[in-house]
Design a protein around this motif. Structure first.
Motif, PDB file in Angstrom:
ATOM      1  N   GLU A  18       0.829  -1.209   0.000  1.00 46.00           N
ATOM      2  CA  GLU A  18       0.000   0.000   0.000  1.00 46.00           C
ATOM      3  C   GLU A  18       0.864   1.261   0.000  1.00 46.00           C
ATOM      4  O   GLU A  18       0.585   2.212  -0.739  1.00 46.00           O
ATOM      5  N   GLU A  19       1.923   1.277   0.804  1.00 49.68           N
ATOM      6  CA  GLU A  19       2.822   2.439   0.842  1.00 49.68           C
ATOM      7  C   GLU A  19       3.522   2.644  -0.502  1.00 49.68           C
ATOM      8  O   GLU A  19       3.682   3.779  -0.958  1.00 49.68           O
ATOM      9  N   LEU A  20       3.930   1.560  -1.131  1.00 48.23           N
ATOM     10  CA  LEU A  20       4.592   1.659  -2.432  1.00 48.23           C
ATOM     11  C   LEU A  20       3.639   2.185  -3.505  1.00 48.23           C
ATOM     12  O   LEU A  20       4.021   3.007  -4.331  1.00 48.23           O
ATOM     13  N   LEU A  21       2.393   1.739  -3.466  1.00 39.93           N
ATOM     14  CA  LEU A  21       1.407   2.232  -4.428  1.00 39.93           C
ATOM     15  C   LEU A  21       1.080   3.704  -4.173  1.00 39.93           C
ATOM     16  O   LEU A  21       0.884   4.474  -5.128  1.00 39.93           O
ATOM     17  N   GLN A  22       1.055   4.115  -2.917  1.00 38.33           N
ATOM     18  CA  GLN A  22       0.840   5.530  -2.593  1.00 38.33           C
ATOM     19  C   GLN A  22       2.013   6.372  -3.088  1.00 38.33           C
ATOM     20  O   GLN A  22       1.828   7.479  -3.593  1.00 38.33           O
TER      21      GLN A  22
END
Length: 116
Positions: free
Chosen positions: A104-108
């Protein structure tokens, strides 16, 4: 988690054009947050750091290709696996234990880098 290029790098350059975030640079080359992204001017990174996206940053390595962790998304949202690791002939593109991030952090981060 970002990818790191180890000192086993043979400087072949196969990884650099594969990065969708322009996070890979040749050793001793300066870099910018704006390179290959939609970031411009004064910005606040997801980690809270204030930077000017257009300002030249010092190389992370002088000897071999390197990956800017703040720009690396492990190719999430673009490809199913990190492209640098997929094309590296000596398997020196590995997960960077110093930059652990969730999917999720990488996609954000991807959305931030490309104004999505």
């Amino acid at each position: 988690m970002a990818i790191i290029i180890t000192d086993n790098c043979i400087n072949c350059g196969a990884c650099e054009p594969e990065c969708p975030n322009n996070a890979i640079y040749e050793g001793a080359d300066d870099w910018r947050y704006s390179d290959g992204t939609t970031l411009r001017g004064n910005i606040v990174l997801p980690n809270g750091k204030h930077v000017n996206a257009d300002e030249v940053q010092k190389p992370i390595s002088d000897d071999y290709y390197y990956i800017v962790p703040d720009k690396c998304t492990e190719c999430l949202g673009f490809h199913e696996e990190p492209q640098c690791a997929a094309v590296c002939p000596v398997d020196c593109c590995i997960p960077d234990e110093n930059y652990k991030e969730t999917e999720e952090e990488l996609l954000q981060k991807k959305a931030f880098l490309h104004n999505e």
